[in-house]
Write a protein that holds these residues in place. Structure first.
Motif, PDB file in Angstrom:
ATOM      1  N   GLY A  25     -27.296 -26.628 -45.007  1.00 23.96           N
ATOM      2  CA  GLY A  25     -26.924 -26.736 -46.294  1.00 23.96           C
ATOM      3  C   GLY A  25     -25.642 -26.281 -46.819  1.00 23.96           C
ATOM      4  N   THR A  26     -25.519 -25.652 -47.736  1.00 21.73           N
ATOM      5  CA  THR A  26     -24.085 -25.344 -48.333  1.00 21.73           C
ATOM      6  C   THR A  26     -23.472 -23.982 -47.344  1.00 21.73           C
ATOM      7  OG1 THR A  26     -25.223 -23.579 -49.696  1.00 21.73           O
ATOM      8  CG2 THR A  26     -24.645 -25.545 -50.550  1.00 21.73           C
ATOM      9  N   LYS A  27     -24.173 -23.569 -46.428  1.00 23.33           N
ATOM     10  CA  LYS A  27     -23.756 -22.519 -45.785  1.00 23.33           C
ATOM     11  C   LYS A  27     -22.755 -23.060 -44.451  1.00 23.33           C
ATOM     12  CE  LYS A  27     -27.348 -19.063 -46.486  1.00 23.33           C
ATOM     13  NZ  LYS A  27     -28.330 -18.080 -46.120  1.00 23.33           N
ATOM     14  N   GLN A  28     -22.966 -24.458 -44.219  1.00 21.45           N
ATOM     15  CA  GLN A  28     -22.262 -25.001 -43.063  1.00 21.45           C
ATOM     16  C   GLN A  28     -20.830 -25.064 -43.451  1.00 21.45           C
ATOM     17  OE1 GLN A  28     -23.753 -28.829 -42.077  1.00 21.45           O
ATOM     18  NE2 GLN A  28     -22.389 -29.314 -40.876  1.00 21.45           N
ATOM     19  N   LYS A  29     -20.074 -24.689 -42.485  1.00 19.82           N
ATOM     20  CA  LYS A  29     -18.471 -24.537 -42.726  1.00 19.82           C
ATOM     21  C   LYS A  29     -17.754 -25.536 -42.246  1.00 19.82           C
ATOM     22  CE  LYS A  29     -18.920 -20.640 -44.954  1.00 19.82           C
ATOM     23  NZ  LYS A  29     -18.828 -20.574 -46.451  1.00 19.82           N
ATOM     24  N   SER A  30     -18.427 -26.670 -41.723  1.00 24.50           N
ATOM     25  CA  SER A  30     -17.597 -27.819 -41.132  1.00 24.50           C
ATOM     26  C   SER A  30     -18.622 -29.119 -41.474  1.00 24.50           C
ATOM     27  CB  SER A  30     -17.267 -27.575 -39.908  1.00 24.50           C
ATOM     28  OG  SER A  30     -18.633 -27.653 -39.034  1.00 24.50           O
ATOM     29  N   ILE A  31     -17.508 -29.983 -41.462  1.00 20.90           N
ATOM     30  CA  ILE A  31     -18.450 -31.440 -41.583  1.00 20.90           C
ATOM     31  C   ILE A  31     -17.852 -32.311 -40.428  1.00 20.90           C
ATOM     32  CG2 ILE A  31     -18.580 -31.542 -44.037  1.00 20.90           C
ATOM     33  CD1 ILE A  31     -16.213 -33.329 -44.369  1.00 20.90           C
ATOM     34  N   ILE A  32     -18.679 -33.240 -40.362  1.00 21.68           N
ATOM     35  CA  ILE A  32     -18.424 -34.512 -39.138  1.00 21.68           C
ATOM     36  C   ILE A  32     -18.066 -35.622 -39.757  1.00 21.68           C
ATOM     37  CG2 ILE A  32     -19.365 -35.764 -37.053  1.00 21.68           C
ATOM     38  CD1 ILE A  32     -21.209 -33.268 -36.771  1.00 21.68           C
ATOM     39  N   LEU A  33     -16.660 -36.167 -39.500  1.00 24.14           N
ATOM     40  CA  LEU A  33     -16.234 -37.430 -40.281  1.00 24.14           C
ATOM     41  C   LEU A  33     -16.307 -38.304 -38.963  1.00 24.14           C
ATOM     42  CD1 LEU A  33     -14.490 -39.051 -42.081  1.00 24.14           C
ATOM     43  CD2 LEU A  33     -12.525 -38.087 -40.989  1.00 24.14           C
ATOM     44  N   ALA A  34     -16.916 -39.587 -39.095  1.00 24.34           N
ATOM     45  CA  ALA A  34     -16.859 -40.462 -38.183  1.00 24.34           C
ATOM     46  C   ALA A  34     -15.736 -41.658 -38.652  1.00 24.34           C
ATOM     47  CB  ALA A  34     -18.405 -41.186 -37.838  1.00 24.34           C
ATOM     48  N   THR A  35     -15.159 -42.128 -37.906  1.00 22.01           N
ATOM     49  CA  THR A  35     -13.876 -42.790 -38.418  1.00 22.01           C
ATOM     50  C   THR A  35     -13.385 -43.884 -37.454  1.00 22.01           C
ATOM     51  OG1 THR A  35     -11.975 -42.985 -39.696  1.00 22.01           O
ATOM     52  CG2 THR A  35     -12.206 -41.258 -37.868  1.00 22.01           C
ATOM     53  N   THR A  36     -12.511 -44.574 -37.915  1.00 23.45           N
ATOM     54  CA  THR A  36     -12.020 -45.658 -36.836  1.00 23.45           C
ATOM     55  C   THR A  36     -10.891 -45.306 -35.886  1.00 23.45           C
ATOM     56  OG1 THR A  36     -10.186 -46.428 -38.256  1.00 23.45           O
ATOM     57  CG2 THR A  36     -12.375 -47.454 -38.751  1.00 23.45           C
ATOM     58  N   THR A  37     -10.685 -45.802 -34.783  1.00 18.46           N
ATOM     59  CA  THR A  37      -9.585 -45.559 -34.005  1.00 18.46           C
ATOM     60  C   THR A  37      -8.386 -45.882 -34.522  1.00 18.46           C
ATOM     61  OG1 THR A  37      -9.263 -48.040 -33.111  1.00 18.46           O
ATOM     62  CG2 THR A  37     -10.982 -46.419 -32.074  1.00 18.46           C
ATOM     63  N   SER A  38      -8.076 -46.598 -35.603  1.00 18.57           N
ATOM     64  CA  SER A  38      -6.773 -46.622 -36.285  1.00 18.57           C
ATOM     65  C   SER A  38      -6.376 -45.547 -36.976  1.00 18.57           C
ATOM     66  CB  SER A  38      -6.480 -47.974 -37.143  1.00 18.57           C
ATOM     67  OG  SER A  38      -7.741 -47.751 -38.300  1.00 18.57           O
ATOM     68  N   THR A  39      -7.218 -44.693 -37.514  1.00 21.41           N
ATOM     69  CA  THR A  39      -6.762 -43.396 -38.149  1.00 21.41           C
ATOM     70  C   THR A  39      -6.302 -42.482 -37.127  1.00 21.41           C
ATOM     71  OG1 THR A  39      -8.895 -42.811 -38.243  1.00 21.41           O
ATOM     72  CG2 THR A  39      -8.294 -43.875 -40.215  1.00 21.41           C
ATOM     73  N   GLN A  40      -6.983 -42.620 -36.069  1.00 22.61           N
ATOM     74  CA  GLN A  40      -6.469 -41.871 -34.970  1.00 22.61           C
ATOM     75  C   GLN A  40      -5.270 -42.000 -34.186  1.00 22.61           C
ATOM     76  OE1 GLN A  40      -8.452 -38.960 -33.891  1.00 22.61           O
ATOM     77  NE2 GLN A  40      -7.049 -38.340 -32.290  1.00 22.61           N
ATOM     78  N   ASP A  41      -5.289 -43.322 -33.603  1.00 21.82           N
ATOM     79  CA  ASP A  41      -4.126 -44.016 -33.055  1.00 21.82           C
ATOM     80  C   ASP A  41      -2.830 -43.953 -33.839  1.00 21.82           C
ATOM     81  OD1 ASP A  41      -5.862 -44.569 -31.038  1.00 21.82           O
ATOM     82  OD2 ASP A  41      -5.872 -46.655 -31.342  1.00 21.82           O
ATOM     83  N   THR A  42      -2.971 -43.974 -35.025  1.00 25.42           N
ATOM     84  CA  THR A  42      -1.696 -43.880 -35.911  1.00 25.42           C
ATOM     85  C   THR A  42      -1.068 -42.454 -36.192  1.00 25.42           C
ATOM     86  OG1 THR A  42      -3.046 -44.010 -38.006  1.00 25.42           O
ATOM     87  CG2 THR A  42      -2.180 -46.089 -37.127  1.00 25.42           C
ATOM     88  N   GLY A  43      -2.028 -41.391 -35.787  1.00 23.19           N
ATOM     89  CA  GLY A  43      -1.703 -40.222 -36.368  1.00 23.19           C
ATOM     90  C   GLY A  43      -1.909 -39.823 -37.691  1.00 23.19           C
ATOM     91  N   LEU A  44      -2.774 -40.747 -38.453  1.00 20.63           N
ATOM     92  CA  LEU A  44      -2.788 -40.449 -39.742  1.00 20.63           C
ATOM     93  C   LEU A  44      -3.799 -38.909 -40.078  1.00 20.63           C
ATOM     94  CD1 LEU A  44      -2.647 -41.192 -42.661  1.00 20.63           C
ATOM     95  CD2 LEU A  44      -4.925 -42.381 -42.479  1.00 20.63           C
ATOM     96  N   LEU A  45      -4.872 -39.024 -39.235  1.00 19.17           N
ATOM     97  CA  LEU A  45      -5.869 -38.024 -39.121  1.00 19.17           C
ATOM     98  C   LEU A  45      -5.037 -36.670 -39.024  1.00 19.17           C
ATOM     99  CD1 LEU A  45      -9.156 -39.076 -37.121  1.00 19.17           C
ATOM    100  CD2 LEU A  45      -8.807 -39.237 -39.557  1.00 19.17           C
ATOM    101  N   ASP A  46      -4.337 -36.627 -38.085  1.00 17.35           N
ATOM    102  CA  ASP A  46      -3.376 -35.448 -37.501  1.00 17.35           C
ATOM    103  C   ASP A  46      -2.601 -34.814 -38.738  1.00 17.35           C
ATOM    104  OD1 ASP A  46      -4.536 -35.400 -35.137  1.00 17.35           O
ATOM    105  OD2 ASP A  46      -2.844 -36.524 -34.163  1.00 17.35           O
ATOM    106  N   ALA A  47      -2.171 -35.886 -39.684  1.00 18.14           N
ATOM    107  CA  ALA A  47      -1.344 -35.574 -40.958  1.00 18.14           C
ATOM    108  C   ALA A  47      -2.095 -35.094 -42.017  1.00 18.14           C
ATOM    109  CB  ALA A  47      -0.573 -36.811 -41.187  1.00 18.14           C
TER     110      ALA A  47
END
Length: 281
Positions: A25-47
């Motif tokens: 519920g609302t006590k969870q302090k994190s979320i899991i994001l499933a996304t594409t390799t392009s957001t990872q490979d470009t460094g967008l997620l890191d930014a």
């Protein structure tokens, strides 16, 4: 993404599928994001992700795979929110009740890249279907993502429009992320279809050159979708909604617009949320 990173991402998906999500519920302090390799490979997620974590105090755990696998992760309830670029599959994800509140985020485009020698003679064409037909006619080597990603789905749609079912030794289904496929195509003097952002992020390491671009069929929009808590009560719906609102807000959209500009002379992604469009008619 390097092969090791891609394998680890797939392993993460498998591990999440083996164990049911705990309903925190609302006590969870994190979320899991499933996304594409392009957001990872470009460094967008890191930014971007550290900015959200700093602003909210919540952690974001990311799984970077192809769009198809990211959507499957959401269908299975093994993430809280997805960020993908495969619009027909996104619409189906929502229509079938797996996702709620799809929002436009950004777009870039796809580009057909290959060796400078261009054995199929496609350079300068603005018709992707015609280019694919020439590649097949010449049986010039082509590396496909082969991973059910958004880029792979788009590639298959272009082959279908061309009236071709690609097969034979010239057509290689890699089953890899975009970064790995670009490396393979470079090494094998082959053609491949890439999102422009990943290509630009890696071009200093490649001899591949852009050959076909500008066709409307190559537009590549990204959407963010929260996983439906009605289907999967264990997801963190509240935080997923906060993430969606943050990602599509004007300050974050400005960060997306700036990303890559200093290094590459152009934005790697073009912001496209409703808030951005309203502010930039």
């Amino acid at each position: 993404m390097k092969r090791v990173g891609y394998v680890l991402a797939i392993a993460a998906v498998v591990l999440f599928s083996l164990f049911p999500r705990v309903s925190w519920g609302t006590k969870q302090k994190s979320i899991i994001l499933a996304t594409t390799t392009s957001t990872q490979d470009t460094g967008l997620l890191d930014a971007l992700i550290p900015l959200f974590e700093k602003k909210t105090g919540y952690m974001v755990k990311t799984i970077a795979v192809g769009s198809g696998q990211a959507i499957k992760t959401g269908q299975d309830g093994n993430c809280d929110v997805i960020l993908v670029h495969s619009r027909p599959d996104e619409d189906r994800f929502v229509a079938e009740g797996y996702g709620v509140n799809r929002l436009d985020v950004m777009y870039n485009d796809l580009v057909l890249v290959g060796p400078a020698a261009d054995p199929a003679g496609i350079k300068g064409l603005r018709d992707a279907v015609a280019a694919f037909q020439r590649i097949a006619a010449m049986q010039a080597k082509f590396i496909s993502r082969g991973d059910e990603s958004g880029t792979h789905r788009k590639e298959l749609a272009i082959w279908k429009q061309a009236g071709i079912t690609p097969a034979g030794s010239w057509y290689i289904a890699a089953g890899q992320g975009m970064g790995a496929v670009l490396t393979m195509a470079d090494e094998q003097l082959a053609y491949t279809l890439s999102d422009r952002a990943t290509y630009l992020a890696q071009r200093e390491k490649l001899d591949l050159v852009p050959l076909v671009e500008g066709d409307r069929i190559l537009l590549n929009p990204y959407g963010v979708i929260a996983v439906n808590p009605g289907k999967h009560p264990g997801v963190n719906a509240d935080l997923a909604a906060k993430f969606e609102a943050w990602l599509t807000s004007l300050p974050t959209q400005r960060k997306i617009a700036e990303f890559g500009r200093a290094e590459f002379g152009q934005s790697l992604f073009i912001p496209d949320s409703a808030a951005w469009r309203e502010a930039n008619p």
